[in-house]
Write a protein that holds these residues in place. Structure first.
Motif, PDB file in Angstrom:
ATOM      1  N   ALA A 142       0.801  -1.226   0.081  1.00 50.76           N
ATOM      2  CA  ALA A 142       0.156  -0.094  -0.165  1.00 50.76           C
ATOM      3  C   ALA A 142       0.848   1.310  -0.013  1.00 50.76           C
ATOM      4  N   ALA A 143       1.908   1.178   0.837  1.00 49.65           N
ATOM      5  CA  ALA A 143       3.005   2.435   0.966  1.00 49.65           C
ATOM      6  C   ALA A 143       3.484   2.659  -0.642  1.00 49.65           C
ATOM      7  N   ARG A 144       3.780   1.600  -1.184  1.00 45.15           N
ATOM      8  CA  ARG A 144       4.383   1.673  -2.537  1.00 45.15           C
ATOM      9  C   ARG A 144       3.462   2.098  -3.560  1.00 45.15           C
ATOM     10  N   LEU A 145       2.420   1.762  -3.460  1.00 44.23           N
ATOM     11  CA  LEU A 145       1.314   2.350  -4.499  1.00 44.23           C
ATOM     12  C   LEU A 145       0.728   3.650  -4.278  1.00 44.23           C
ATOM     13  N   HIS A 178       1.074   6.229  -7.108  1.00 43.72           N
ATOM     14  CA  HIS A 178      -0.056   6.655  -7.876  1.00 43.72           C
ATOM     15  C   HIS A 178      -0.691   7.930  -7.031  1.00 43.72           C
ATOM     16  N   GLY A 179      -0.142   8.514  -5.997  1.00 40.11           N
ATOM     17  CA  GLY A 179      -0.528   9.525  -5.267  1.00 40.11           C
ATOM     18  C   GLY A 179      -1.807   9.479  -4.639  1.00 40.11           C
ATOM     19  N   ALA A 207       9.549  -5.685  -4.868  1.00 38.30           N
ATOM     20  CA  ALA A 207       9.118  -4.945  -6.113  1.00 38.30           C
ATOM     21  C   ALA A 207       8.407  -5.592  -7.005  1.00 38.30           C
ATOM     22  N   ASP A 208       8.789  -6.680  -7.210  1.00 40.06           N
ATOM     23  CA  ASP A 208       7.766  -7.840  -8.096  1.00 40.06           C
ATOM     24  C   ASP A 208       6.457  -7.913  -7.785  1.00 40.06           C
ATOM     25  N   VAL A 209       6.084  -7.985  -6.494  1.00 42.17           N
ATOM     26  CA  VAL A 209       4.737  -7.833  -6.001  1.00 42.17           C
ATOM     27  C   VAL A 209       3.926  -6.565  -6.705  1.00 42.17           C
TER      28      VAL A 209
END
Ligand code: ADP
Length: 200
Positions: free
Chosen positions: A17-20, A24-25, A181-183
């Motif tokens: 969630a943090a990466r998304l 995506h802002g 990163a793959d996920v």
């Protein structure tokens, strides 16, 4: 974009969630984080939730649905959000459906992180080690007994949420055992797939 991340405790929902959010802002709405903040601030909700959370059980649907209903009205969530840790019961999923239908803002994706349950306790133990090494505070429910209860709550109450979204045709799965990163890459592929793209 409005996204739900599903998966057992330790599956990596918060990490993804943090990466998304960065990509995506759109904000990450974690009911676990919101409840922990309420416990820390000793609000009436926090005082009601504290012992339930520490034991590994679920906080009542009424409390959590109320928190999410308020949170998604905030300015930063108007353009979308990533729900992490909610819905955790079928009743919560149905309440969310009603909320979003009233707003005319349907979900774009429901993504489940598929993981090998035997690996989860090890991931939590690692999180505890990393937290201690970083000088942070270990979560009250990151211990073997509470984890056992969390996993049981997941199996009894949250696994049916996946079935619910499978029946509505919204559930998509990624391999949560792949490198971080793959996920994220797998999730992004789903989000940019034609069927999802037309919904954005
Ligand atoms: P996990 O690492 O188990 O995914 P979370 O940080 O999402 O943990 O949640 C921690 C605790 O907060 C849960 O065990 C539960 O007590 C409470 N909680 C979080 N989200 C919900 C929810 N949607 N419904 C009920 N309880 C919740």
């Amino acid at each position: 974009m409005r996204i739900i991340l599903l998966g057992p405790p330790g599956a990596g929902k918060g990490t993804q969630a943090a990466r998304l959010m960065a990509l995506h802002g759109i904000p990450q709405l974690s009911t676990g984080d919101m409840l922990r903040a309420a416990v820390k601030a000793e609000t009436p909700t926090g005082l009601r939730a504290k012992d339930v959370m520490a034991s590994g059980q679920l906080v009542s649907d009424e409390i959590v649905v109320g928190i999410v209903a308020e949170r998604i009205e905030e300015e930063d969530a108007k353009g979308g959000f990533i729900l992490d840790g909610f819905p955790r019961t079928v009743a919560q999923a149905k309440a969310l459906d009603v909320m979003l239908r009233q707003k005319g803002k349907p979900l774009d994706a429901v993504i489940e992180l598929g993981v090998d349950e035997d690996m989860l306790a090890g991931r939590i133990a690692k999180r505890v080690e990393e937290t201690i090494a970083a000088g942070g505070t270990v979560r009250l429910d990151d211990n073997a007994e509470a984890f056992r209860v969390r996993l049981a709550a997941y199996r009894d109450l949250t696994a049916p949420v996946s079935d619910y979204y499978r029946q509505t045709g919204q559930l998509q799965r990624v391999d949560g055992m792949a490198p971080i990163a793959d996920v994220t890459g797998q999730i992004d592929t789903l989000l940019s797939a034609p069927a999802g793209a037309s919904l954005r």
